[in-house]
Design a protein around this motif. Sequence first.
Motif, PDB file in Angstrom:
ATOM      1  N   SER A   1      -7.569   1.603  -5.479  1.00  0.00           N
ATOM      2  CA  SER A   1      -7.227   2.902  -4.906  1.00  0.00           C
ATOM      3  C   SER A   1      -8.103   3.174  -3.690  1.00  0.00           C
ATOM      4  CB  SER A   1      -7.407   4.005  -5.945  1.00  0.00           C
ATOM      5  OG  SER A   1      -8.764   4.108  -6.299  1.00  0.00           O
ATOM      6  N   TYR A   2      -7.690   4.168  -2.906  1.00  0.00           N
ATOM      7  CA  TYR A   2      -8.490   4.595  -1.752  1.00  0.00           C
ATOM      8  C   TYR A   2      -8.265   6.086  -1.551  1.00  0.00           C
ATOM      9  CZ  TYR A   2      -4.188   4.938   0.888  1.00  0.00           C
ATOM     10  OH  TYR A   2      -2.940   5.317   1.303  1.00  0.00           O
ATOM     11  N   SER A   3      -9.145   6.695  -0.798  1.00  0.00           N
ATOM     12  CA  SER A   3      -9.031   8.105  -0.430  1.00  0.00           C
ATOM     13  C   SER A   3      -9.742   8.276   0.905  1.00  0.00           C
ATOM     14  CB  SER A   3      -9.685   8.987  -1.502  1.00  0.00           C
ATOM     15  OG  SER A   3      -9.654  10.332  -1.107  1.00  0.00           O
TER      16      SER A   3
ATOM     17  N   VAL B   1       0.846  -1.189   0.000  1.00  0.00           N
ATOM     18  CA  VAL B   1       0.000   0.000   0.000  1.00  0.00           C
ATOM     19  C   VAL B   1       0.888   1.247   0.000  1.00  0.00           C
ATOM     20  CG1 VAL B   1      -0.238  -0.013   2.528  1.00  0.00           C
ATOM     21  CG2 VAL B   1      -1.939   1.161   1.140  1.00  0.00           C
ATOM     22  N   SER B   2       0.453   2.269  -0.736  1.00  0.00           N
ATOM     23  CA  SER B   2       1.163   3.549  -0.766  1.00  0.00           C
ATOM     24  C   SER B   2       0.264   4.614  -0.158  1.00  0.00           C
ATOM     25  CB  SER B   2       1.535   3.922  -2.194  1.00  0.00           C
ATOM     26  OG  SER B   2       0.369   4.189  -2.951  1.00  0.00           O
ATOM     27  N   VAL B   3       0.853   5.759   0.209  1.00  0.00           N
ATOM     28  CA  VAL B   3       0.065   6.865   0.759  1.00  0.00           C
ATOM     29  C   VAL B   3       0.688   8.189   0.334  1.00  0.00           C
ATOM     30  CG1 VAL B   3       1.297   6.965   2.976  1.00  0.00           C
ATOM     31  CG2 VAL B   3      -1.049   7.798   2.823  1.00  0.00           C
ATOM     32  N   LYS B   4      -0.184   9.176   0.123  1.00  0.00           N
ATOM     33  CA  LYS B   4       0.245  10.522  -0.218  1.00  0.00           C
ATOM     34  C   LYS B   4      -0.759  11.481   0.397  1.00  0.00           C
ATOM     35  CE  LYS B   4       1.224  13.515  -4.152  1.00  0.00           C
ATOM     36  NZ  LYS B   4       1.173  13.636  -5.616  1.00  0.00           N
ATOM     37  N   ALA B   5      -0.253  12.543   1.060  1.00  0.00           N
ATOM     38  CA  ALA B   5      -1.126  13.570   1.641  1.00  0.00           C
ATOM     39  C   ALA B   5      -1.231  14.722   0.653  1.00  0.00           C
ATOM     40  CB  ALA B   5      -0.556  14.062   2.961  1.00  0.00           C
TER      41      ALA B   5
ATOM     42  N   GLY C   1      -3.997   6.829  -2.103  1.00  0.00           N
ATOM     43  CA  GLY C   1      -2.973   5.840  -2.409  1.00  0.00           C
ATOM     44  C   GLY C   1      -3.545   4.686  -3.200  1.00  0.00           C
ATOM     45  N   ARG C   2      -2.659   3.763  -3.473  1.00  0.00           N
ATOM     46  CA  ARG C   2      -3.027   2.564  -4.234  1.00  0.00           C
ATOM     47  C   ARG C   2      -2.545   1.339  -3.475  1.00  0.00           C
ATOM     48  NH1 ARG C   2      -4.926   3.407  -9.121  1.00  0.00           N
ATOM     49  NH2 ARG C   2      -4.311   1.385  -9.920  1.00  0.00           N
TER      50      ARG C   2
END
Length: 135
Positions: A103-105, A49-53, A68-69
């Motif tokens: 993906s998620y948000s 899993v990745s994350v970006k703010a 992220g995805r």
Amino acid sequence: MRAIPRNRPARLLAAGALSIALLTAGAVGTASAAAFPPRPAATQPAGEVSVKANQVDVKTGTKVTFTGRTKGVPIGSKVVLQHKNGAKWTTLHASTTVKQGSSYSLDTTFRTKGKEQLRVMVAGATSPTVTVNVS
């Protein structure tokens, strides 16, 4: 003189042979266990899993969106946001699910000032850490 039943020597012989067979099988089992030690359990999570703010410098009360995805994680799996509290990771009240396209948000608002170290967790996989400065 006391009579010895005829089958007693046969039973003693059979018991002795069985004892030898069991001891030999135990030795072979021990030797084979030493030759082939058990494999360690897999410690890798099932996916990535990745994350970006969307913002890393915010004022208190400002909404921050994390996107992220995922890879190798089923659609519909729950994604949770965590922050580092001392040496421990604590789950915040922000969650969502993995959508079509992996993906998620999710959104959250920070109420206290300071530097927040955050990550997301889904299906046992954790993302790299992202830092948000709240002033």
